[in-house]
Design an enzyme around this catalytic site. Structure first.
Site, mmCIF file in Angstrom:
data_model
loop_
_atom_site.group_PDB
_atom_site.id
_atom_site.type_symbol
_atom_site.label_atom_id
_atom_site.label_comp_id
_atom_site.label_asym_id
_atom_site.label_seq_id
_atom_site.Cartn_x
_atom_site.Cartn_y
_atom_site.Cartn_z
ATOM 1 N N ILE A 11 0.841 -1.198 0.000
ATOM 2 C CA ILE A 11 0.000 0.000 0.000
ATOM 3 C C ILE A 11 0.876 1.249 0.000
ATOM 4 O O ILE A 11 2.020 1.228 0.469
ATOM 5 C CB ILE A 11 -0.955 0.012 1.213
ATOM 6 C CG1 ILE A 11 -0.169 0.016 2.524
ATOM 7 C CG2 ILE A 11 -1.907 -1.167 1.165
ATOM 8 C CD1 ILE A 11 -1.046 0.235 3.752
ATOM 9 N N GLY A 27 3.896 -2.276 5.511
ATOM 10 C CA GLY A 27 4.356 -1.974 4.166
ATOM 11 C C GLY A 27 3.785 -2.871 3.096
ATOM 12 O O GLY A 27 4.138 -2.729 1.920
ATOM 13 N N GLU A 28 2.921 -3.800 3.481
ATOM 14 C CA GLU A 28 2.323 -4.698 2.489
ATOM 15 C C GLU A 28 0.830 -4.383 2.348
ATOM 16 O O GLU A 28 0.444 -3.472 1.637
ATOM 17 C CB GLU A 28 2.580 -6.151 2.867
ATOM 18 C CG GLU A 28 4.081 -6.487 2.814
ATOM 19 C CD GLU A 28 4.384 -7.942 3.056
ATOM 20 O OE1 GLU A 28 3.707 -8.806 2.464
ATOM 21 O OE2 GLU A 28 5.295 -8.238 3.866
ATOM 22 N N MET A 29 -0.025 -5.089 3.091
ATOM 23 C CA MET A 29 -1.454 -4.781 3.023
ATOM 24 C C MET A 29 -1.883 -3.789 4.104
ATOM 25 O O MET A 29 -2.908 -3.132 3.975
ATOM 26 C CB MET A 29 -2.272 -6.066 3.113
ATOM 27 C CG MET A 29 -2.137 -6.954 1.879
ATOM 28 S SD MET A 29 -3.066 -8.483 2.059
ATOM 29 C CE MET A 29 -3.140 -9.039 0.362
#
Length: 330
Positions: A94, A136-138
């Site tokens: 994201i 830092g991902e979803m």
């Protein structure tokens, strides 16, 4: 590497780690005799999974509402049309946040004895917690995910039909994991060879496989997944990180999980299934081509300076590990 040492490593790597999913059926009468004594085993054609869970998991795998800002799905980094990867050195989460490690393919991930490069998740279900909650991902939370899915009508009926308590964290993880277990790629040309079809490989490919074994590659890359069933230090025969430079926390590998100095630079050995389709290579994505990856592994893992011919023949063999998904070449 000595043949006895290779045999010991294979036995250690495969002992106690066989799952029913990867059980290879016995040969049927009239078929060519299978090569049962090879260190690599063919992928079975079918899995015994609940088709309803697989279908629901497929929907969830592509659902961007699992992320905080509704922009990232599992398929964003593990694109099934791209061999289960995104072909980036690092994936983006994201807010276009760049990751710190190369995203491995999701295909055949059920055959890995641990998940993630550092093996911090023991199961596919446990692995799902990581990307959904990683900032830092979803960048989401389970409460947020559950709320979104309950507010999306398309999910209520299938969840209720499969799980009596409907949309819950455990059920979401179960459905996604069941779908991921369906992502097997059988019937590679090398599997046909293992099942007894000597015409499935060319002379050069067979020679590449012979060299793959003789150099000791099968001490780490064996079994149904041609890897994925043990940990190994990157740079066993030479200092990979000193030569590459630019160390990052991700380079510490399993040390980040255990805190043990012996685990520094230790990673799960990746599966080589479909490896010709999953560039770039290594945990840092530093090898752009399969030829480069083979050369690097020869130097740092085997202590060998492989000749161009050896590299070419081994790469030819590795290309025979590309299988089929849902009856079509990957």
């Amino acid at each position: 590497m000595k043949p006895i040492l290779i045999l010991i490593l294979i036995l250690v790597a495969t002992s106690g780690k066989t799952s029913r999913l990867w059980a290879v059926p016995p040969p049927v009468g009239g078929q060519p005799a299978a090569k049962t004594h090879e260190p690599i085993k063919p992928i079975p054609f079918q899995t015994n999974l609940d088709s309803r869970k697989v279908a629901l998991g497929r929907m969830l795998f592509q659902e961007s509402k699992l992320s905080h800002d509704n922009t990232v799905s599992c398929a964003s980094c593990h694109d099934l049309s791209q061999a289960g990867t995104d072909h980036r050195v690092h994936s983006f989460g994201i807010h276009q946040t760049e990751g710190t490690i190369n995203a491995p393919t999701v295909f055949n991930s059920a055959g890995n004895f641990k998940q993630f490069w550092d093996g911090r998740a023991a199961t596919l279900e446990e692995q799902i917690d990581g990307p959904i909650q990683a900032p830092g991902e979803m960048g989401s939370t389970w409460d947020e995910v559950i709320g979104k899915l309950r507010a999306t009508p398309v999910y209520n009926a299938p969840f209720k039909a499969i799980y009596p308590n409907g949309i819950q964290r455990r059920n979401i993880k179960d459905a996604i994991a069941q779908f991921e277990r369906s992502l097997i790629t059988p019937n590679a040309r090398f599997d046909k060879f293992l099942r007894g079809d000597d015409t499935a490989l060319t002379t050069e490919e067979k020679e590449g496989y012979r060299k793959f074994k003789s150099y000791g590659c099968t001490s780490c890359h064996q079994g149904v997944n041609v890897g994925g069933n043990m940990f190994e230090t990157l740079g066993a025969m030479a200092d990979y990180f000193a030569d590459r430079g630019g160390p990052t926390p991700a380079d510490n590998g399993r040390f980040n999980v255990t805190g043990r100095e012996d685990d520094r630079y230790v990673f799960k050995v990746p599966s080589l299934r479909n490896v010709a389709r999953t560039a770039p290579y290594l945990h840092d994505g530093s090898a752009k081509t399969l030829e480069e990856a083979v050369t690097v592994m020869g130097r740092y893992q085997l202590g060998e300076r492989l000749s161009p011919q050896d590299v070419d023949q081994i790469v030819k063999f590795l290309k025979t590990l590309t299988g089929e998904y849902e009856g079509k070449p990957l």
